[in-house]
Design a protein around this motif. Sequence first.
Motif, PDB file in Angstrom:
ATOM      1  N   PRO A 146       0.807  -1.222   0.000  1.00  0.00           N
ATOM      2  CA  PRO A 146       0.000   0.000   0.000  1.00  0.00           C
ATOM      3  C   PRO A 146       0.843   1.275   0.000  1.00  0.00           C
ATOM      4  N   ILE A 147       1.967   1.257   0.718  1.00  0.00           N
ATOM      5  CA  ILE A 147       2.846   2.427   0.745  1.00  0.00           C
ATOM      6  C   ILE A 147       3.437   2.663  -0.642  1.00  0.00           C
ATOM      7  N   GLY A 150       0.883   4.175  -2.816  1.00  0.00           N
ATOM      8  CA  GLY A 150       0.672   5.557  -2.389  1.00  0.00           C
ATOM      9  C   GLY A 150       1.779   6.480  -2.849  1.00  0.00           C
ATOM     10  N   ARG A 153       1.204   8.025  -6.256  1.00  0.00           N
ATOM     11  CA  ARG A 153       0.328   9.202  -6.259  1.00  0.00           C
ATOM     12  C   ARG A 153       1.005  10.404  -5.612  1.00  0.00           C
ATOM     13  N   THR A 154       1.805  10.149  -4.597  1.00  0.00           N
ATOM     14  CA  THR A 154       2.561  11.238  -3.989  1.00  0.00           C
ATOM     15  C   THR A 154       3.459  11.896  -5.035  1.00  0.00           C
ATOM     16  N   PRO A 178      -1.946  12.128  -0.442  1.00  0.00           N
ATOM     17  CA  PRO A 178      -2.271  11.050  -1.379  1.00  0.00           C
ATOM     18  C   PRO A 178      -1.641   9.721  -0.988  1.00  0.00           C
ATOM     19  N   LEU A 179      -0.500   9.763  -0.296  1.00  0.00           N
ATOM     20  CA  LEU A 179       0.129   8.530   0.175  1.00  0.00           C
ATOM     21  C   LEU A 179      -0.820   7.788   1.106  1.00  0.00           C
ATOM     22  N   ILE A 180      -1.404   8.492   2.066  1.00  0.00           N
ATOM     23  CA  ILE A 180      -2.329   7.871   3.022  1.00  0.00           C
ATOM     24  C   ILE A 180      -3.594   7.402   2.319  1.00  0.00           C
ATOM     25  N   TYR A 181      -4.158   8.269   1.482  1.00  0.00           N
ATOM     26  CA  TYR A 181      -5.431   7.955   0.825  1.00  0.00           C
ATOM     27  C   TYR A 181      -5.308   6.732  -0.084  1.00  0.00           C
ATOM     28  N   VAL A 182      -4.281   6.714  -0.920  1.00  0.00           N
ATOM     29  CA  VAL A 182      -4.119   5.604  -1.860  1.00  0.00           C
ATOM     30  C   VAL A 182      -3.678   4.335  -1.139  1.00  0.00           C
ATOM     31  N   SER A 183      -2.921   4.470  -0.069  1.00  0.00           N
ATOM     32  CA  SER A 183      -2.568   3.298   0.735  1.00  0.00           C
ATOM     33  C   SER A 183      -3.826   2.649   1.293  1.00  0.00           C
ATOM     34  N   THR A 186      -5.581   0.771  -1.536  1.00  0.00           N
ATOM     35  CA  THR A 186      -4.854  -0.451  -1.859  1.00  0.00           C
ATOM     36  C   THR A 186      -5.105  -1.531  -0.816  1.00  0.00           C
TER      37      THR A 186
END
Length: 304
Positions: A146-147, A150, A153-154, A178-183, A186
């Motif tokens: 997930p990271i 993310g 996107r970051t 975006p790192l948190i959101y996309v993680s 995922t």
Amino acid sequence: MKNSTLFAYLQLTRPANVITAIADIWAGFAIAGGWTFMISDLELGSQSFWQNLLWLSLSTIGLYAGGVAFNDIADAELDAIERPERPIPSGRASKNLATVMASGLLLFGIFAAFQVNSISGILAIAVAVCAVVYDYWGKHQRFFGPINMGLCRTGNLLLGISVAPEVLEKIWIIGILPLIYVSAITMISRGEVHGKNRKSLFFGGAMYASIFLAIGLFSYLEKPGNWEVLPFLALLGYMIFPPLVKAIQTQEPCFIGKSVKAAVISLIIVNASLATASSGWTIGFIILLLLPISLWLAKKFAVT
């Protein structure tokens, strides 16, 4: 190339998702103050910032489309078992030709970014590397996966900000959103095939909630007392939380898939919120106009 074959290769690029990547660039441009300079360009008859926005938008199209195409290429054997209807396992798209297409898209994305400045080019290389690493290795890692996603996107949001390297140096930390959101997306998406991932669903929901708080704080720090961002956050909540609640209640793959789809498309709203917080609701609304385009494409092409 026949229309049906062309459609199969377009499916590999996830067109609806590509629109969300363009929103990353436009939001980054807003955070960098680029939209203000673009208005000045119109008054002065200059085209520099308009050209930069075009180059960075083209860059993210190449990077995102190439990255997700490699995802299907890497998963071809597994998809033959779990998702045989997809373009490569179904035989509608050639794995070799798809590899050439994906490589060309990534190289084009990097080339386009270098037309803006060297920082943009380096960021584009980083995004491309992150995407390929995720496709072939990261997605199989429970914690880092997930990271890794993310970080793609970051890098994409920072790519938009890189139009003004001096701003990027000061505000790069915004890339953690975006790192948190996309993680979270995922993590939640791991239940799309087999379901039964209640713990991941709850944790993903908590990560979504943290995004609301972070955007609100960012808006306050940028313009204390400015409430323009609230309607955008309300729309974001309406888009992502009802499908997530349904997924938690049922833990069924189809509802988890719908939750993931809603969250991916809602990246446009996240970006519109960030742009509103930094540059006002007008720019946020311009970015939000990408939402119906993405929703329309999502009816014709798979999002996940």
